[in-house]
Design an enzyme around this catalytic site. Structure first.
Site, PDB file in Angstrom:
ATOM      1  N   GLY A 236      40.008 -15.860 -18.031  1.00 25.13           N
ATOM      2  CA  GLY A 236      39.758 -15.306 -16.704  1.00 25.13           C
ATOM      3  C   GLY A 236      38.304 -15.197 -16.314  1.00 25.13           C
ATOM      4  O   GLY A 236      37.992 -14.788 -15.196  1.00 25.13           O
ATOM      5  N   GLU A 271      41.132 -16.848 -24.503  1.00 28.35           N
ATOM      6  CA  GLU A 271      41.780 -18.031 -23.924  1.00 28.35           C
ATOM      7  C   GLU A 271      41.040 -18.511 -22.680  1.00 28.35           C
ATOM      8  O   GLU A 271      41.600 -18.558 -21.590  1.00 28.35           O
ATOM      9  CB  GLU A 271      43.221 -17.680 -23.509  1.00 28.35           C
ATOM     10  CG  GLU A 271      44.087 -17.106 -24.599  1.00 28.35           C
ATOM     11  CD  GLU A 271      45.401 -16.526 -24.056  1.00 28.35           C
ATOM     12  OE1 GLU A 271      45.521 -16.281 -22.831  1.00 28.35           O
ATOM     13  OE2 GLU A 271      46.320 -16.328 -24.860  1.00 28.35           O
ATOM     14  N   GLY A 273      39.467 -20.947 -19.893  1.00 30.14           N
ATOM     15  CA  GLY A 273      39.712 -22.292 -19.373  1.00 30.14           C
ATOM     16  C   GLY A 273      38.556 -22.680 -18.470  1.00 30.14           C
ATOM     17  O   GLY A 273      37.685 -23.481 -18.817  1.00 30.14           O
ATOM     18  N   ARG A 310      42.539 -27.340  -5.299  1.00 28.57           N
ATOM     19  CA  ARG A 310      42.147 -25.929  -5.319  1.00 28.57           C
ATOM     20  C   ARG A 310      41.815 -25.379  -3.933  1.00 28.57           C
ATOM     21  O   ARG A 310      42.094 -24.230  -3.644  1.00 28.57           O
ATOM     22  CB  ARG A 310      40.949 -25.684  -6.260  1.00 28.57           C
ATOM     23  CG  ARG A 310      41.305 -25.821  -7.742  1.00 28.57           C
ATOM     24  CD  ARG A 310      40.229 -25.220  -8.640  1.00 28.57           C
ATOM     25  NE  ARG A 310      40.252 -23.775  -8.613  1.00 28.57           N
ATOM     26  CZ  ARG A 310      39.345 -22.990  -8.070  1.00 28.57           C
ATOM     27  NH1 ARG A 310      38.268 -23.522  -7.529  1.00 28.57           N
ATOM     28  NH2 ARG A 310      39.486 -21.683  -8.068  1.00 28.57           N
ATOM     29  N   TYR A 314      44.112 -22.315  -3.015  1.00 27.93           N
ATOM     30  CA  TYR A 314      43.543 -20.964  -3.164  1.00 27.93           C
ATOM     31  C   TYR A 314      42.371 -20.703  -2.216  1.00 27.93           C
ATOM     32  O   TYR A 314      41.590 -19.782  -2.492  1.00 27.93           O
ATOM     33  CB  TYR A 314      42.961 -20.751  -4.570  1.00 27.93           C
ATOM     34  CG  TYR A 314      43.735 -21.217  -5.748  1.00 27.93           C
ATOM     35  CD1 TYR A 314      44.991 -20.682  -6.044  1.00 27.93           C
ATOM     36  CD2 TYR A 314      43.197 -22.166  -6.625  1.00 27.93           C
ATOM     37  CE1 TYR A 314      45.670 -21.082  -7.183  1.00 27.93           C
ATOM     38  CE2 TYR A 314      43.874 -22.557  -7.763  1.00 27.93           C
ATOM     39  CZ  TYR A 314      45.107 -22.023  -8.032  1.00 27.93           C
ATOM     40  OH  TYR A 314      45.761 -22.409  -9.160  1.00 27.93           O
ATOM     41  N   CYS A 341      48.372 -36.236   4.862  1.00 28.93           N
ATOM     42  CA  CYS A 341      48.906 -35.784   6.144  1.00 28.93           C
ATOM     43  C   CYS A 341      49.340 -34.338   6.084  1.00 28.93           C
ATOM     44  O   CYS A 341      50.533 -34.012   6.089  1.00 28.93           O
ATOM     45  CB  CYS A 341      50.033 -36.707   6.578  1.00 28.93           C
ATOM     46  SG  CYS A 341      49.391 -38.348   6.849  1.00 28.93           S
TER      47      CYS A 341
HETATM   48  C1  LIG Z   1      45.496 -19.699 -17.050  1.00 30.36           C
HETATM   49  C2  LIG Z   1      45.444 -18.835 -18.228  1.00 30.36           C
HETATM   50  C3  LIG Z   1      44.260 -18.675 -18.953  1.00 30.36           C
HETATM   51  C4  LIG Z   1      42.945 -19.297 -18.538  1.00 30.36           C
HETATM   52  O1  LIG Z   1      42.384 -18.700 -17.429  1.00 30.36           O
HETATM   53  P1  LIG Z   1      40.878 -19.071 -16.986  1.00 30.36           P
HETATM   54  O2  LIG Z   1      40.669 -18.286 -15.765  1.00 30.36           O
HETATM   55  O3  LIG Z   1      40.835 -20.530 -16.731  1.00 30.36           O
HETATM   56  O4  LIG Z   1      39.974 -18.660 -18.103  1.00 30.36           O
HETATM   57  C5  LIG Z   1      44.307 -17.907 -20.102  1.00 30.36           C
HETATM   58  N1  LIG Z   1      45.453 -17.321 -20.525  1.00 30.36           N
HETATM   59  C6  LIG Z   1      46.600 -17.435 -19.839  1.00 30.36           C
HETATM   60  C7  LIG Z   1      47.821 -16.776 -20.360  1.00 30.36           C
HETATM   61  C8  LIG Z   1      46.648 -18.200 -18.684  1.00 30.36           C
HETATM   62  O5  LIG Z   1      47.799 -18.316 -18.016  1.00 30.36           O
END
Ligand SMILES: *Cc1c(COP(=O)(O)O)cnc(C)c1O
Length: 409
Positions: A236, A271, A273, A310, A314, A341
């Site tokens: 996150g 986690e 991303g 995106r 969002y 379209c």
């Molecule tokens: C999408 C997700 C992430 C990654 O979120 P980021 O904002 O990209 O860091 C981590 N854990 C879970 C469970 C997710 O669904």
């Protein structure tokens, strides 16, 4: 070091001129910097160095196997949310004991696969999912390691479509339900409750919601008196898409995490991303047409919402930057739109922009996370190529999809 920058008004990714590459390859395509990915991963993991966390890259942010291989070499594990992502992570060489599996709707087939592969944790999101995992584990004569996901009911200031940690969101168990789940876990004989997990949303730019989450976790530790081998703090972490976006300060949070880890004698998992991939790529696209609107110019690109979703999904702000800068000005406002379209197939509007001509190349910035992985065949458009730069070398890591594969059904 900045891996994506201008040299003499020409956009470079590492040591490769984007203009030269675009003249050789067919646009549009995603263009990544390998150096940038490596730097982001190392910098994230260094921020939490004291806690020696297991970093499980969130595969849904970018699921290209070649990119997963780069992360694997750096020591990354994987956070997956489907059987397909699990198979990709394994194919990229990531060991199952570094893979966690999240998601509210895992199917029986996906659960069976995860159990057979002996992954580190299945992060369970409901009581009934736990019952199903327990039953399948019994059939397979296995004792399965699970984590239980907390919904801490925390409002992390981010876009409402990427918040996951409020009571009204579908993810995880409320504090009360989670505590009673923990106290009754011994009834589920084929499960080992090894972890508590939490993920409160994405693109969070303040450390406060993360700190609040730690407090809720403490409360649970105290109330359940349980020892968890792992505490999975999710991802996150936001990045600066806009000039004035504040940067999240991980220093202070990381010392709180370390205190927590020591106190409860657990292993920390993250986690991330977006924080690893987000700023590592641009989408190189060509101006197909310029068109005069009544009060602005439309620059119609050959990349659309099918390639990069995106903005439409969002309301995300992504700058579009020229591949060759000039000092002339466009007359009046300019809006970049795509060919699909749909009215929402548009990217960004500028009141002032440099002069552009048809066939000029521009680059959509910061598209490394939730870019290629969210793309689709909408309007029967083939998926575009992905290319990665390492110093002076360009390598195609996904070929443009063959249109023939779209003509079967
Ligand atoms: C999408 C997700 C992430 C990654 O979120 P980021 O904002 O990209 O860091 C981590 N854990 C879970 C469970 C997710 O669904």
């Amino acid at each position: 070091m900045s891996y994506i920058r201008y040299k003499n008004n020409k956009l470079f990714i590492e040591n490769v001129s984007v203009n030269q590459l675009a003249s050789k390859l067919k646009t549009p395509f995603y263009l990544y910097s390998e150096g940038n990915i490596v730097e982001n991963y190392n910098s994230f993991s260094n921020s939490f160095k004291k806690s020696k966390p297991l970093v499980c890259f969130s595969v849904k942010a970018n699921s290209n196997i070649q990119i997963l291989k780069i992360l694997k070499k750096l020591g990354s594990g994987a956070d997956v949310v489907s059987g397909g992502e699990l198979l990709k992570a394994i194919k990229s060489g990531i060991k199952p004991n570094k893979i966690v599996f999240s998601g509210v709707g895992k199917t029986e087939e996906e659960i069976r696969l995860a159990i057979r592969k002996n992954i580190l944790l299945i992060n369970v999101e409901s009581e009934n999912e736990a019952l199903l995992i327990n039953k399948i584990s019994g059939q397979l004569k296995k004792k399965t390691a699970i984590g239980i996901r907390l919904n801490p009911d925390i409002n992390a200031p981010t876009h409402k479509k990427i918040s996951t940690g409020k009571a009204e969101d579908k993810f995880g168990l409320s504090k009360t339900n989670l505590i009673s789940f923990c106290l009754n876990i011994s009834k589920l004989k084929n499960l080992k409750l090894n972890a508590i997990s939490v993920h409160i949303g994405s693109q969070i730019l303040s450390e406060n919601p993360f700190k609040k989450t730690l407090k809720v976790l403490e409360e649970i530790m105290i109330k359940t008196k349980m020892h968890f081998k792992f505490v999975d703090l999710g991802g996150g972490f936001g990045i600066a898409y806009k000039k004035n976006d504040r940067k999240i300060n991980l220093k202070n949070y990381s010392s709180l995490v370390e205190k927590f880890r020591k106190k409860y004698n657990c292993n920390i998992i993250f986690e991330p991303g977006r924080a690893i991939l987000g700023n590592t790529a641009v989408l190189v696209t060509k101006i197909q047409y310029l068109k005069k609107g009544s009060n602005k110019t439309f620059a119609i690109l050959n990349a659309g919402m099918n390639d990069f979703m995106r903005t439409a999904l969002y309301d995300a702000v992504h700058n579009i930057i020229p591949v060759i800068k000039n000092s002339k000005k466009n007359k009046g406002p300019l809006e970049f739109v795509g060919p699909i379209c749909e009215t929402t197939c548009k990217f960004i509007k500028y009141n002032k922009y440099q002069k552009l001509r048809e066939s000029d190349y521009v680059a959509i910035a910061d598209v490394g996370a939730y870019g290629a992985s969210l793309s689709s065949n909408y309007n029967t458009k083939p998926l575009i190529a992905e290319v990665i730069i390492n110093k002076t070398k360009a390598r195609i890591i996904r070929k443009k999809q063959d249109i023939k594969s779209l003509l079967i059904q």
